[in-house]
Scaffold this motif. Sequence first.
Motif, PDB file in Angstrom:
ATOM      1  N   ILE A  87       0.861  -1.183   0.000  1.00 49.56           N
ATOM      2  CA  ILE A  87       0.000   0.000   0.000  1.00 49.56           C
ATOM      3  C   ILE A  87       0.894   1.229   0.000  1.00 49.56           C
ATOM      4  CG2 ILE A  87      -1.671   1.391   1.284  1.00 49.56           C
ATOM      5  CD1 ILE A  87      -2.880  -1.161   2.368  1.00 49.56           C
ATOM      6  N   THR A  88       0.739   2.066  -1.028  1.00 50.43           N
ATOM      7  CA  THR A  88       1.490   3.315  -1.116  1.00 50.43           C
ATOM      8  C   THR A  88       0.499   4.466  -1.243  1.00 50.43           C
ATOM      9  OG1 THR A  88       1.669   3.197  -3.540  1.00 50.43           O
ATOM     10  CG2 THR A  88       3.422   2.151  -2.251  1.00 50.43           C
ATOM     11  N   HIS A  89       0.970   5.675  -0.964  1.00 53.90           N
ATOM     12  CA  HIS A  89       0.185   6.885  -1.198  1.00 53.90           C
ATOM     13  C   HIS A  89       0.979   7.786  -2.133  1.00 53.90           C
ATOM     14  CE1 HIS A  89      -2.933   7.028   2.284  1.00 53.90           C
ATOM     15  NE2 HIS A  89      -2.568   5.771   2.105  1.00 53.90           N
ATOM     16  N   ALA A  90       0.282   8.652  -2.872  1.00 55.59           N
ATOM     17  CA  ALA A  90       0.940   9.546  -3.836  1.00 55.59           C
ATOM     18  C   ALA A  90       0.534  11.002  -3.601  1.00 55.59           C
ATOM     19  CB  ALA A  90       0.625   9.121  -5.267  1.00 55.59           C
ATOM     20  N   PRO A  91       0.873  11.549  -2.438  1.00 56.83           N
ATOM     21  CA  PRO A  91       0.471  12.936  -2.148  1.00 56.83           C
ATOM     22  C   PRO A  91       1.295  13.947  -2.929  1.00 56.83           C
ATOM     23  CG  PRO A  91       1.895  12.121  -0.411  1.00 56.83           C
ATOM     24  CD  PRO A  91       1.630  10.948  -1.328  1.00 56.83           C
ATOM     25  N   VAL A  92       0.697  15.112  -3.173  1.00 58.81           N
ATOM     26  CA  VAL A  92       1.495  16.226  -3.690  1.00 58.81           C
ATOM     27  C   VAL A  92       2.388  16.716  -2.550  1.00 58.81           C
ATOM     28  CG1 VAL A  92      -0.193  16.880  -5.426  1.00 58.81           C
ATOM     29  CG2 VAL A  92      -0.291  17.949  -3.160  1.00 58.81           C
ATOM     30  N   ALA A  93       3.587  17.158  -2.891  1.00 58.15           N
ATOM     31  CA  ALA A  93       4.562  17.543  -1.870  1.00 58.15           C
ATOM     32  C   ALA A  93       4.048  18.594  -0.883  1.00 58.15           C
ATOM     33  CB  ALA A  93       5.853  18.008  -2.535  1.00 58.15           C
ATOM     34  N   PRO A  94       3.316  19.629  -1.336  1.00 61.78           N
ATOM     35  CA  PRO A  94       2.872  20.651  -0.379  1.00 61.78           C
ATOM     36  C   PRO A  94       1.996  20.131   0.754  1.00 61.78           C
ATOM     37  CG  PRO A  94       2.742  21.515  -2.599  1.00 61.78           C
ATOM     38  CD  PRO A  94       3.041  20.049  -2.728  1.00 61.78           C
ATOM     39  N   TRP A  95       1.372  18.988   0.578  1.00 64.69           N
ATOM     40  CA  TRP A  95       0.547  18.446   1.654  1.00 64.69           C
ATOM     41  C   TRP A  95       1.378  18.031   2.863  1.00 64.69           C
ATOM     42  CZ3 TRP A  95      -3.251  15.185  -1.798  1.00 64.69           C
ATOM     43  CH2 TRP A  95      -4.247  16.044  -2.305  1.00 64.69           C
ATOM     44  N   PHE A  96       2.695  17.972   2.708  1.00 68.36           N
ATOM     45  CA  PHE A  96       3.576  17.697   3.850  1.00 68.36           C
ATOM     46  C   PHE A  96       4.002  18.980   4.576  1.00 68.36           C
ATOM     47  CE2 PHE A  96       4.340  13.616   1.621  1.00 68.36           C
ATOM     48  CZ  PHE A  96       4.206  12.742   2.685  1.00 68.36           C
ATOM     49  N   SER A  97       3.664  20.137   4.013  1.00 68.51           N
ATOM     50  CA  SER A  97       3.997  21.393   4.697  1.00 68.51           C
ATOM     51  C   SER A  97       3.265  21.469   6.034  1.00 68.51           C
ATOM     52  CB  SER A  97       3.611  22.609   3.851  1.00 68.51           C
ATOM     53  OG  SER A  97       4.472  22.779   2.754  1.00 68.51           O
ATOM     54  N   PRO A  98       3.974  21.762   7.121  1.00 66.85           N
ATOM     55  CA  PRO A  98       3.293  21.936   8.406  1.00 66.85           C
ATOM     56  C   PRO A  98       2.623  23.306   8.483  1.00 66.85           C
ATOM     57  CG  PRO A  98       5.642  22.261   8.677  1.00 66.85           C
ATOM     58  CD  PRO A  98       5.438  21.875   7.231  1.00 66.85           C
ATOM     59  N   SER A  99       1.626  23.414   9.308  1.00 66.24           N
ATOM     60  CA  SER A  99       0.988  24.705   9.637  1.00 66.24           C
ATOM     61  C   SER A  99       0.227  25.359   8.494  1.00 66.24           C
ATOM     62  CB  SER A  99       2.038  25.694  10.172  1.00 66.24           C
ATOM     63  OG  SER A  99       2.743  25.130  11.249  1.00 66.24           O
ATOM     64  N   ILE A 100      -0.067  24.624   7.436  1.00 72.88           N
ATOM     65  CA  ILE A 100      -0.882  25.158   6.336  1.00 72.88           C
ATOM     66  C   ILE A 100      -2.266  24.530   6.349  1.00 72.88           C
ATOM     67  CG2 ILE A 100      -1.200  25.170   3.832  1.00 72.88           C
ATOM     68  CD1 ILE A 100       1.679  25.681   3.443  1.00 72.88           C
ATOM     69  N   TRP A 101      -2.324  23.235   6.570  1.00 72.68           N
ATOM     70  CA  TRP A 101      -3.564  22.479   6.391  1.00 72.68           C
ATOM     71  C   TRP A 101      -4.290  22.355   7.722  1.00 72.68           C
ATOM     72  CZ3 TRP A 101      -3.706  22.782   1.482  1.00 72.68           C
ATOM     73  CH2 TRP A 101      -2.505  22.755   0.755  1.00 72.68           C
ATOM     74  N   THR A 141      15.502  22.884   0.498  1.00 67.31           N
ATOM     75  CA  THR A 141      14.801  24.100   0.910  1.00 67.31           C
ATOM     76  C   THR A 141      13.711  24.434  -0.095  1.00 67.31           C
ATOM     77  OG1 THR A 141      16.905  24.915   1.802  1.00 67.31           O
ATOM     78  CG2 THR A 141      15.074  26.468   1.705  1.00 67.31           C
ATOM     79  N   SER A 142      12.481  24.138   0.255  1.00 68.03           N
ATOM     80  CA  SER A 142      11.375  24.470  -0.632  1.00 68.03           C
ATOM     81  C   SER A 142      11.063  25.957  -0.535  1.00 68.03           C
ATOM     82  CB  SER A 142      10.134  23.647  -0.273  1.00 68.03           C
ATOM     83  OG  SER A 142       9.709  23.939   1.047  1.00 68.03           O
ATOM     84  N   SER A 143      10.152  26.419  -1.390  1.00 66.02           N
ATOM     85  CA  SER A 143       9.821  27.835  -1.430  1.00 66.02           C
ATOM     86  C   SER A 143       8.972  28.245  -0.230  1.00 66.02           C
ATOM     87  CB  SER A 143       9.056  28.160  -2.712  1.00 66.02           C
ATOM     88  OG  SER A 143       7.727  27.677  -2.617  1.00 66.02           O
ATOM     89  N   ASN A 144       8.809  29.551  -0.048  1.00 67.26           N
ATOM     90  CA  ASN A 144       7.951  30.058   1.017  1.00 67.26           C
ATOM     91  C   ASN A 144       6.476  29.763   0.757  1.00 67.26           C
ATOM     92  OD1 ASN A 144      10.111  31.135   2.443  1.00 67.26           O
ATOM     93  ND2 ASN A 144      10.025  33.093   1.346  1.00 67.26           N
ATOM     94  N   THR A 145       6.153  29.494  -0.500  1.00 67.87           N
ATOM     95  CA  THR A 145       4.770  29.142  -0.825  1.00 67.87           C
ATOM     96  C   THR A 145       4.378  27.824  -0.172  1.00 67.87           C
ATOM     97  OG1 THR A 145       4.994  30.254  -2.959  1.00 67.87           O
ATOM     98  CG2 THR A 145       3.138  28.737  -2.711  1.00 67.87           C
ATOM     99  N   TRP A 146       5.278  26.857  -0.255  1.00 68.52           N
ATOM    100  CA  TRP A 146       5.052  25.530   0.329  1.00 68.52           C
ATOM    101  C   TRP A 146       6.206  25.204   1.273  1.00 68.52           C
ATOM    102  CZ3 TRP A 146       0.315  25.172  -0.763  1.00 68.52           C
ATOM    103  CH2 TRP A 146      -0.204  25.383  -2.038  1.00 68.52           C
ATOM    104  N   PRO A 147       6.244  25.814   2.456  1.00 65.29           N
ATOM    105  CA  PRO A 147       7.400  25.659   3.344  1.00 65.29           C
ATOM    106  C   PRO A 147       7.584  24.230   3.847  1.00 65.29           C
ATOM    107  CG  PRO A 147       5.598  26.796   4.453  1.00 65.29           C
ATOM    108  CD  PRO A 147       5.213  26.705   3.014  1.00 65.29           C
ATOM    109  N   GLU A 148       8.852  23.882   3.997  1.00 63.70           N
ATOM    110  CA  GLU A 148       9.257  22.599   4.576  1.00 63.70           C
ATOM    111  C   GLU A 148       8.671  21.401   3.832  1.00 63.70           C
ATOM    112  OE1 GLU A 148       9.291  22.391   8.983  1.00 63.70           O
ATOM    113  OE2 GLU A 148       8.787  24.537   8.925  1.00 63.70           O
ATOM    114  N   SER A 149       8.641  21.516   2.501  1.00 63.20           N
ATOM    115  CA  SER A 149       8.117  20.403   1.710  1.00 63.20           C
ATOM    116  C   SER A 149       9.146  19.826   0.741  1.00 63.20           C
ATOM    117  CB  SER A 149       6.861  20.831   0.936  1.00 63.20           C
ATOM    118  OG  SER A 149       7.158  21.867   0.006  1.00 63.20           O
ATOM    119  N   ALA A 150      10.402  20.229   0.867  1.00 64.87           N
ATOM    120  CA  ALA A 150      11.463  19.567   0.117  1.00 64.87           C
ATOM    121  C   ALA A 150      11.762  18.210   0.772  1.00 64.87           C
ATOM    122  CB  ALA A 150      12.719  20.425   0.086  1.00 64.87           C
TER     123      ALA A 150
END
Length: 224
Positions: A87-101, A141-150
């Motif tokens: 079982i795998t998941h295929a999330p978009v990287a920004p969904w791992f950004s903390p404090s956004i969702w 280092t991801s962008s400020n748009t999607w922080p901490e998602s690298a």
Amino acid sequence: TIKSQYAAAGIKLIVSVFGATDAPTSTGADPVETANTFAAWVKQYNLDGVDVDYEDFNAFDGGKAEAWLISFTTQLRAQLPSGSYIITHAPVAPWFSPSIWPGGGYLKVHSSVGSLIDWYNVQFYNQGTSEYTTCSGLLTTSSNTWPESALFQIGANGVPLSKLVIGKPATTSDANNGFMSTSTLASCLNTAKAQGWNGGVMVWQYPDATASWIAAVRSLSWPV
């Protein structure tokens, strides 16, 4: 059968579910019933597992995706036991950004059911024209748009590096943005491997990613 030929070659075949045109949470699908339906289909056709390509963006924006995914994944794994099925998941990287969702994003999903998920095919594409297009933006280092998602930032926030697979489009026509040339991506993989990552690569999509694409991308890190 085709399936037996793949098995003989040591290749697992899993089904991708949901995708860009399906929003199961927003449309009211029951997570347990949906998991049972998918698991039965996998068993009926003797497949090796499921890739959860959940793309219900409105549900993440509204804080409702996480609980749905947790229930769904729990039931799916109950029906498709670890060791016998992938079982795998295929999330978009920004969904791992903390404090956004509002519901915690994929860090919440991982903290709840990450032990039931074999790996994440992270979509590092279609998230903005300049997002994840350099090795530094992809890895450290991801962008400020999607922080901490690298890649390594996701790892630092608690997701094992061994479960983080870098997803990239095969050609510029396979995604709106996020494309990297094979030579640039190969360099990024080599850098990441030297820093302890060994998750591997997912590519979208066949048949654009030919054997030559695969060989080029892994040439510096895991040459074949």
